[in-house]
Design a protein around this motif. Structure first.
Motif, mmCIF file in Angstrom:
data_model
loop_
_atom_site.group_PDB
_atom_site.id
_atom_site.type_symbol
_atom_site.label_atom_id
_atom_site.label_comp_id
_atom_site.label_asym_id
_atom_site.label_seq_id
_atom_site.Cartn_x
_atom_site.Cartn_y
_atom_site.Cartn_z
ATOM 1 N N ALA A 1 -13.747 7.572 -5.935
ATOM 2 C CA ALA A 1 -13.654 8.951 -5.470
ATOM 3 C C ALA A 1 -12.715 9.076 -4.277
ATOM 4 N N LEU A 2 -12.639 8.030 -3.475
ATOM 5 C CA LEU A 2 -11.782 8.035 -2.291
ATOM 6 C C LEU A 2 -10.421 7.397 -2.564
ATOM 7 N N ARG A 3 -10.141 7.076 -3.807
ATOM 8 C CA ARG A 3 -8.928 6.314 -4.138
ATOM 9 C C ARG A 3 -7.658 6.982 -3.632
ATOM 10 N N ARG A 4 -7.546 8.295 -3.831
ATOM 11 C CA ARG A 4 -6.322 8.994 -3.437
ATOM 12 C C ARG A 4 -6.059 8.845 -1.948
ATOM 13 N N TRP A 5 -7.120 8.955 -1.153
ATOM 14 C CA TRP A 5 -6.964 8.843 0.294
ATOM 15 C C TRP A 5 -6.702 7.395 0.714
ATOM 16 N N ILE A 6 -7.327 6.455 0.002
ATOM 17 C CA ILE A 6 -7.094 5.043 0.313
ATOM 18 C C ILE A 6 -5.636 4.671 0.039
ATOM 19 N N VAL A 7 -5.123 5.099 -1.107
ATOM 20 C CA VAL A 7 -3.729 4.810 -1.448
ATOM 21 C C VAL A 7 -2.784 5.459 -0.436
ATOM 22 N N ALA A 8 -3.087 6.686 -0.022
ATOM 23 C CA ALA A 8 -2.252 7.353 0.971
ATOM 24 C C ALA A 8 -2.289 6.615 2.298
ATOM 25 N N LEU A 9 -3.480 6.135 2.682
ATOM 26 C CA LEU A 9 -3.604 5.387 3.935
ATOM 27 C C LEU A 9 -2.804 4.100 3.886
ATOM 28 N N VAL A 10 -2.855 3.404 2.740
ATOM 29 C CA VAL A 10 -2.098 2.163 2.591
ATOM 30 C C VAL A 10 -0.600 2.427 2.707
ATOM 31 N N GLY A 11 -0.173 3.634 2.369
ATOM 32 C CA GLY A 11 1.244 3.970 2.457
ATOM 33 C C GLY A 11 1.756 4.147 3.869
ATOM 34 N N TRP A 12 0.870 4.293 4.842
ATOM 35 C CA TRP A 12 1.320 4.395 6.225
ATOM 36 C C TRP A 12 1.964 3.079 6.648
ATOM 37 N N PRO A 13 3.097 3.116 7.342
ATOM 38 C CA PRO A 13 3.807 1.865 7.692
ATOM 39 C C PRO A 13 2.942 0.873 8.457
#
Length: 443
Positions: free
Chosen positions: A279-291
């Motif tokens: 359920a939190l996947r979208r936010w986790i992937v976005a967080l991982v994208g932060w440099p």
């Protein structure tokens, strides 16, 4: 559960072929939380040459934390997805099962060799220097108990090809059947009083979670919030009805453990955790994208196996100085003294962990070798030896005696069988991304 498992879920963001940054992040988060829990929960005191151990999570209602902090289900789930991606990639490249199994065995066992090389002689040296025997035996046993995960995970790796075939044919029905088997085992365990029956769930529960990783890799896990509610709801009902305890880790003096062997209550929490993570996947992937986060994960990934294998050694080193040497006991868990001292305790453990990482991170990746060219019979023997060695060290630890030497020897023999004589110089292979290193790299 049929509706939850069978509805396809569209990926939140596109990922390069053979990669999923969500799985990268999940396995690193899981291992980091395992270490944090192991470092935070000991309650230690030393008197009369003996060290006493307790668990801070046994205080009051702190056990509820384990419904999130017991993240081994997430690690097995991520491992299932990783193994599916890795095996299918090997098949596309024309690889055979023996060579794939040999490569996975090397990655899992090679980092354990330096742990054994240090801990087999270390208890003898410490007792010879006058360190009390009981603390040494306790630390030696704990240093080996961590290897249970590698033993079970190695078994999951071995059955990945046939279980993937079952997944392709029957989909969600495979984890459903495994879950039904786990229910039968628990009923037999608690009605007969034969605890040994429960150990069948080591295979059934962890394979069911591993199989959910296959479904994720196929895009066949949907309705994550429903999955989370169903999983946690079932767990709450099982705990309320009994005989399952609330904690998802073993507690001192508890009549039943949800973890050793695993129960259907733990499996229900696993379903809840996986649903919550999805359920939190979208936010986790976005967080991982932060440099900054991406750089942190890239730094941590090739060190996580080392941290997992050696973090109890760091705990033993700090305990030997603070608790045994200085006689400082753990304050009452949850008290102001405990809360104020906890950050300092973690800082000491991190400082003890850094030299261990510098020494042993180099063993994360096995030496380059010619592709395995032996037959399946030979690799089966190698897997049996390695798995048996891990089980011996899990059950006995590195307590002085013949058993640790035997366990380490079986690991070494199993590993040796995975190497084939180089008939020609192997072709150059692309260097893996930093996130492909570690406990369950995809390559």
């Amino acid at each position: 559960m049929t509706a939850v498992l069978s509805r396809p879920a569209a990926p939140a963001t596109p990922a390069p072929p053979g990669r999923d940054v969500f799985i990268d992040a999940l396995r690193l988060f899981g291992m980091a939380l395992v270490v944090l829990q192991h470092w935070s929960m000991p309650v230690l005191s030393f008197a009369g040459g003996r060290i006493s151990t307790g668990n801070a999570l046994a205080t009051g209602g702190a056990w509820v934390i384990t419904w999130i902090s017991q993240v081994m289900p997430l690690v097995f789930f991520a491992g299932g997805a990783a193994n599916a991606i890795s095996w299918r990639g090997s098949v596309r490249r024309g690889g055979a099962a023996p060579a794939w199994l040999a490569a996975r065995l090397r990655r899992l066992v090679w980092p354990v060799l330096p742990l054994a090389a240090v801990w087999v002689p270390l208890p003898h040296l410490l007792t010879a220097l006058g360190v009390p025997e009981q603390p040494v035996v306790t630390a030696s046993r704990l240093a080996g108990q961590l290897l249970w995960f590698l033993a079970v995970y190695l078994a999951a790796v071995v059955v990945t090809p046939p279980m993937l075939r079952l997944n392709m044919r029957y989909g969600w029905r495979v984890p459903a059947v495994l879950t039904a088997g786990a229910v039968v085992v628990d009923v037999a365990r608690f009605t007969s009083g034969l605890e040994v029956v429960g150990f069948l769930n080591i295979a059934l529960v962890w394979l069911a979670v591993h199989q959910l990783g296959f479904l994720y890799a196929d895009g066949r896990l949907g309705r994550p919030w429903a999955m989370a509610l169903v999983g946690y709801g079932l767990a709450a009902a099982l705990v309320a009805a009994g005989p399952y305890p609330g904690s998802m880790i073993g507690m001192p003096g508890a009549a039943v453990s949800n973890m050793a062997p695993p129960t259907i209550a733990l499996l229900a929490v696993a379903i809840g955790q996986i649903g919550l993570a999805l359920a939190l996947r979208r936010w986790i992937v976005a967080l991982v994208g932060w440099p900054g986060v991406s750089r942190l994960l890239a730094w941590a990934a090739p060190r996580m196996m080392t941290v997992y294998l050696w973090h109890m050694s760091a705990l033993a080193a700090v305990t030997s100085v603070v608790v045994v040497g200085l006689g400082i006991s753990t304050p009452e868990p949850g008290s102001q003294a405990w809360l104020s001292g906890w950050p300092h305790w973690l800082l000491m453990l991190v400082l003890a962990m850094f030299p261990l990482m510098r020494c042993f991170t180099r063993f994360e990746t096995p030496p380059r070798a010619a592709p395995y060219a032996g037959g399946m019979a030979r690799i089966v023997v190698a897997l049996a030896l390695a798995g048996s060695g891990l089980l011996v060290l899990t059950a006995i630890g590195f307590v002085p005696g013949r058993a640790p030497v035997l366990g380490a020897g079986m690991l070494l023999a199993g590993l040796a069988l995975t190497w084939s004589p180089a008939r020609s110089r192997p072709a150059a292979q692309p260097s893996p991304s930093p996130l492909d290193h570690g406990l369950m790299g995809f390559r």
